[in-house]
Design a protein around this motif. Structure first.
Motif, PDB file in Angstrom:
ATOM      1  N   ARG A 138      27.789 -36.782  -9.114  1.00  0.00           N
ATOM      2  CA  ARG A 138      27.413 -37.200  -7.766  1.00  0.00           C
ATOM      3  C   ARG A 138      26.578 -38.477  -7.804  1.00  0.00           C
ATOM      4  N   SER A 139      25.573 -38.484  -8.681  1.00  0.00           N
ATOM      5  CA  SER A 139      24.697 -39.644  -8.778  1.00  0.00           C
ATOM      6  C   SER A 139      23.871 -39.520 -10.046  1.00  0.00           C
ATOM      7  N   HIS A 140      23.852 -40.589 -10.848  1.00  0.00           N
ATOM      8  CA  HIS A 140      23.065 -40.561 -12.076  1.00  0.00           C
ATOM      9  C   HIS A 140      21.576 -40.513 -11.758  1.00  0.00           C
ATOM     10  N   ALA A 141      21.145 -41.170 -10.687  1.00  0.00           N
ATOM     11  CA  ALA A 141      19.730 -41.155 -10.312  1.00  0.00           C
ATOM     12  C   ALA A 141      19.309 -39.752  -9.875  1.00  0.00           C
ATOM     13  N   ARG A 142      20.137 -39.087  -9.079  1.00  0.00           N
ATOM     14  CA  ARG A 142      19.817 -37.735  -8.639  1.00  0.00           C
ATOM     15  C   ARG A 142      19.796 -36.772  -9.826  1.00  0.00           C
ATOM     16  N   TRP A 143      20.717 -36.993 -10.774  1.00  0.00           N
ATOM     17  CA  TRP A 143      20.736 -36.144 -11.965  1.00  0.00           C
ATOM     18  C   TRP A 143      19.448 -36.319 -12.759  1.00  0.00           C
ATOM     19  N   ALA A 144      19.024 -37.566 -12.966  1.00  0.00           N
ATOM     20  CA  ALA A 144      17.804 -37.827 -13.737  1.00  0.00           C
ATOM     21  C   ALA A 144      16.585 -37.225 -13.040  1.00  0.00           C
ATOM     22  N   ALA A 145      16.493 -37.379 -11.720  1.00  0.00           N
ATOM     23  CA  ALA A 145      15.363 -36.820 -10.983  1.00  0.00           C
ATOM     24  C   ALA A 145      15.365 -35.298 -11.044  1.00  0.00           C
ATOM     25  N   HIS A 146      16.553 -34.711 -10.933  1.00  0.00           N
ATOM     26  CA  HIS A 146      16.656 -33.249 -11.009  1.00  0.00           C
ATOM     27  C   HIS A 146      16.248 -32.760 -12.389  1.00  0.00           C
ATOM     28  N   GLN A 147      16.596 -33.506 -13.431  1.00  0.00           N
ATOM     29  CA  GLN A 147      16.192 -33.137 -14.786  1.00  0.00           C
ATOM     30  C   GLN A 147      14.671 -33.171 -14.937  1.00  0.00           C
ATOM     31  N   LEU A 148      14.045 -34.186 -14.356  1.00  0.00           N
ATOM     32  CA  LEU A 148      12.589 -34.276 -14.429  1.00  0.00           C
ATOM     33  C   LEU A 148      11.932 -33.071 -13.754  1.00  0.00           C
ATOM     34  N   VAL A 149      12.415 -32.725 -12.573  1.00  0.00           N
ATOM     35  CA  VAL A 149      11.855 -31.581 -11.853  1.00  0.00           C
ATOM     36  C   VAL A 149      12.139 -30.285 -12.608  1.00  0.00           C
ATOM     37  N   PHE A 150      13.368 -30.148 -13.097  1.00  0.00           N
ATOM     38  CA  PHE A 150      13.773 -28.910 -13.774  1.00  0.00           C
ATOM     39  C   PHE A 150      12.947 -28.659 -15.028  1.00  0.00           C
ATOM     40  N   TRP A 151      12.886 -29.644 -15.911  1.00  0.00           N
ATOM     41  CA  TRP A 151      12.168 -29.452 -17.169  1.00  0.00           C
ATOM     42  C   TRP A 151      10.670 -29.398 -16.941  1.00  0.00           C
ATOM     43  N   GLY A 152      10.172 -30.113 -15.942  1.00  0.00           N
ATOM     44  CA  GLY A 152       8.753 -30.020 -15.622  1.00  0.00           C
ATOM     45  C   GLY A 152       8.373 -28.626 -15.142  1.00  0.00           C
ATOM     46  N   CYS A 153       9.174 -28.064 -14.232  1.00  0.00           N
ATOM     47  CA  CYS A 153       8.905 -26.716 -13.734  1.00  0.00           C
ATOM     48  C   CYS A 153       9.076 -25.673 -14.834  1.00  0.00           C
ATOM     49  N   LEU A 154      10.097 -25.862 -15.688  1.00  0.00           N
ATOM     50  CA  LEU A 154      10.324 -24.917 -16.778  1.00  0.00           C
ATOM     51  C   LEU A 154       9.152 -24.919 -17.753  1.00  0.00           C
ATOM     52  N   LEU A 155       8.657 -26.113 -18.096  1.00  0.00           N
ATOM     53  CA  LEU A 155       7.508 -26.211 -18.989  1.00  0.00           C
ATOM     54  C   LEU A 155       6.271 -25.574 -18.358  1.00  0.00           C
ATOM     55  N   ALA A 156       6.045 -25.845 -17.075  1.00  0.00           N
ATOM     56  CA  ALA A 156       4.883 -25.276 -16.391  1.00  0.00           C
ATOM     57  C   ALA A 156       4.965 -23.750 -16.332  1.00  0.00           C
ATOM     58  N   ALA A 157       6.154 -23.222 -16.052  1.00  0.00           N
ATOM     59  CA  ALA A 157       6.310 -21.767 -15.989  1.00  0.00           C
ATOM     60  C   ALA A 157       6.109 -21.133 -17.360  1.00  0.00           C
ATOM     61  N   ALA A 158       6.635 -21.778 -18.410  1.00  0.00           N
ATOM     62  CA  ALA A 158       6.499 -21.235 -19.760  1.00  0.00           C
ATOM     63  C   ALA A 158       5.044 -21.169 -20.204  1.00  0.00           C
ATOM     64  N   ILE A 159       4.210 -22.070 -19.676  1.00  0.00           N
ATOM     65  CA  ILE A 159       2.784 -22.067 -20.028  1.00  0.00           C
ATOM     66  C   ILE A 159       1.989 -21.172 -19.084  1.00  0.00           C
ATOM     67  N   THR A 160       2.233 -21.318 -17.782  1.00  0.00           N
ATOM     68  CA  THR A 160       1.387 -20.669 -16.778  1.00  0.00           C
ATOM     69  C   THR A 160       1.580 -19.162 -16.723  1.00  0.00           C
ATOM     70  N   PHE A 161       2.821 -18.703 -16.684  1.00  0.00           N
ATOM     71  CA  PHE A 161       3.051 -17.276 -16.500  1.00  0.00           C
ATOM     72  C   PHE A 161       2.432 -16.430 -17.619  1.00  0.00           C
ATOM     73  N   PRO A 162       2.695 -16.721 -18.904  1.00  0.00           N
ATOM     74  CA  PRO A 162       2.074 -15.903 -19.962  1.00  0.00           C
ATOM     75  C   PRO A 162       0.540 -15.967 -19.945  1.00  0.00           C
ATOM     76  N   LEU A 163      -0.016 -17.151 -19.631  1.00  0.00           N
ATOM     77  CA  LEU A 163      -1.469 -17.250 -19.543  1.00  0.00           C
ATOM     78  C   LEU A 163      -2.005 -16.413 -18.380  1.00  0.00           C
ATOM     79  N   THR A 164      -1.310 -16.471 -17.253  1.00  0.00           N
ATOM     80  CA  THR A 164      -1.729 -15.701 -16.077  1.00  0.00           C
ATOM     81  C   THR A 164      -1.689 -14.207 -16.355  1.00  0.00           C
ATOM     82  N   TRP A 165      -0.685 -13.761 -17.084  1.00  0.00           N
ATOM     83  CA  TRP A 165      -0.526 -12.335 -17.361  1.00  0.00           C
ATOM     84  C   TRP A 165      -1.402 -11.848 -18.517  1.00  0.00           C
ATOM     85  N   GLY A 166      -2.084 -12.761 -19.199  1.00  0.00           N
ATOM     86  CA  GLY A 166      -2.915 -12.358 -20.327  1.00  0.00           C
ATOM     87  C   GLY A 166      -2.140 -12.165 -21.606  1.00  0.00           C
ATOM     88  N   TRP A 167      -0.917 -12.686 -21.665  1.00  0.00           N
ATOM     89  CA  TRP A 167      -0.118 -12.552 -22.887  1.00  0.00           C
ATOM     90  C   TRP A 167      -0.535 -13.581 -23.930  1.00  0.00           C
TER      91      TRP A 167
END
Length: 375
Positions: A138-167
């Motif tokens: 569809r668009s290389h710019a939209r793909w790149a922006a979606h990748q930034l959001v996707f990997w940023g959210c994935l990294l944040a979830a991988a760090i935040t959730f286990p810390l929040t749960w005390g794991w």
């Protein structure tokens, strides 16, 4: 050439007799009535929430590693689990989604598919879920922006959730570092120096995630203000609120780091409350807004695998009934027809026409039935 019937109501497709028309008392089985679906969804949400609470309790070693300051975040994740399970159950109760889910699950866990194409599933997980290559068309710019959001959210979830749960816990024998130990469920995983590169990455992972998310979300906000197509069809609550929420969460998170490093903690308490409120709102919003596609997307991997494996069976592509151009494999078209029959649409035979011929025939039907004599 075979043409579809030109009457106002297309002829029924061959096959088993159709059920009563929608809206009649017998049209829905008792197990699929809205009330039954809501009850089943509520039970599913409750079960998932209870399992998550038990996982938090036991994963934090009976709350010994649980940080009470993170309680609002933990409560928000429990509500998130309930909402995701509830809406997912309601979603797969719809005829089209149910067929997609069942066919995808069958293909996903098929031993025959794994034997014939052992690399297909890992490849689709990487390309369809991870790198979303379909967005690049569809668009290389939209793909790149979606990748930034996707990997940023994935990294944040991988760090935040286990810390929040005390794991995850970070402890120091001296109380203030610089030597730290990272523990998971009480077991030491790695020791590191807070002043090293690894230590910096450990303590600033959320800042990195925030920068990625801000860059991607900023592009989408800019596009929704400039692109005519996006502006015309966008809805504030559905399209703009998710982006604003991501930006607020990321910016307030970065401001917390800025306050602790450069302001010696000035304004930290206010920023912490603002950050907490924005995170809790975003987590609760996920099951009921645009973010729900994050949960839906994995179900489509099985369907993509079904299409891929059906094309590998040396089956000829089914030809369009009008122009005789190839459409797709017979199993995939038949699955689409089954979905249309489940929805009681009454024109499932049109699945055997290519998109171009559908548009032509729809236009001809409009001229014949609605605008008779108009040329």
């Amino acid at each position: 050439m075979t043409e579809p019937p030109k009457t106002a109501e297309p002829a029924p497709a061959p096959g088993p007799a159709r059920g009563p028309a929608p809206g009649t008392p017998a049209a829905e089985s008792p197990a699929r009535t809205p009330a039954a679906v809501r009850r089943r969804a509520t039970l599913a949400g409750t079960a998932v929430s209870v399992l998550l609470i038990l996982a938090i309790v036991f994963g934090s070693r009976l709350l010994r590693d649980f940080d009470s300051a993170l309680l609002p975040y933990a409560v928000a994740t429990v509500f998130l689990a309930f909402g995701v399970a509830y809406r997912y159950t309601v979603w797969i109760s719809a005829p089209g989604a149910r067929r997609l889910f069942k066919q995808g699950r069958r293909s996903f866990f098929s031993v025959a598919n794994f034997r014939k194409a052992p690399t297909a599933l890992p490849k689709m997980i990487a390309t369809y879920l991870g790198f979303q290559k379909f967005l690049g068309a569809r668009s290389h710019a939209r793909w790149a922006a979606h990748q930034l959001v996707f990997w940023g959210c994935l990294l944040a979830a991988a760090i935040t959730f286990p810390l929040t749960w005390g794991w995850f816990t970070f402890t120091s024998s001296t109380g203030s570092g610089p030597g730290y130990e990272m523990r998971i469920w009480g077991f030491e995983i790695i020791g590191f120096d807070a002043l090293s590169v690894l230590g910096w990455l450990m303590f600033h992972g959320l800042d990195i995630a925030a920068v990625l998310v801000i860059a991607g979300a900023a592009y989408f906000l800019w596009r929704r203000m400039k692109d005519r197509g996006a502006v015309t069809g966008q809805r504030f609550a559905y399209d703009l609120v998710p982006l604003i929420a991501l930006v607020v969460v990321s910016v307030t998170g970065l401001l917390l780091t800025f306050s602790s490093i450069f302001l010696h903690g000035g304004g930290y308490e206010f920023l912490a409350i603002l950050h907490m409120v924005s995170v809790v709102f975003t987590l609760i919003y996920i099951p009921f807004g645009k973010f729900f596609h994050i949960v839906q997307r994995p179900a489509a991997v099985g369907m993509q695998l079904f299409k891929y494996t059906s094309r590998r069976k040396d089956e000829e592509a089914l030809a369009c009934r009008r122009c005789h151009e190839p459409i797709d494999t017979a199993p995939y078209v038949e699955n689409l027809r089954g979905t249309m029959r489940d929805l009681d649409l009454g024109f499932d035979e049109w699945a055997e026409y290519c998109p171009r011929c559908k548009r032509v025939l729809r236009g001809n039907a409009y001229l014949d039935q609605v605008k008779k004599g108009f040329k």
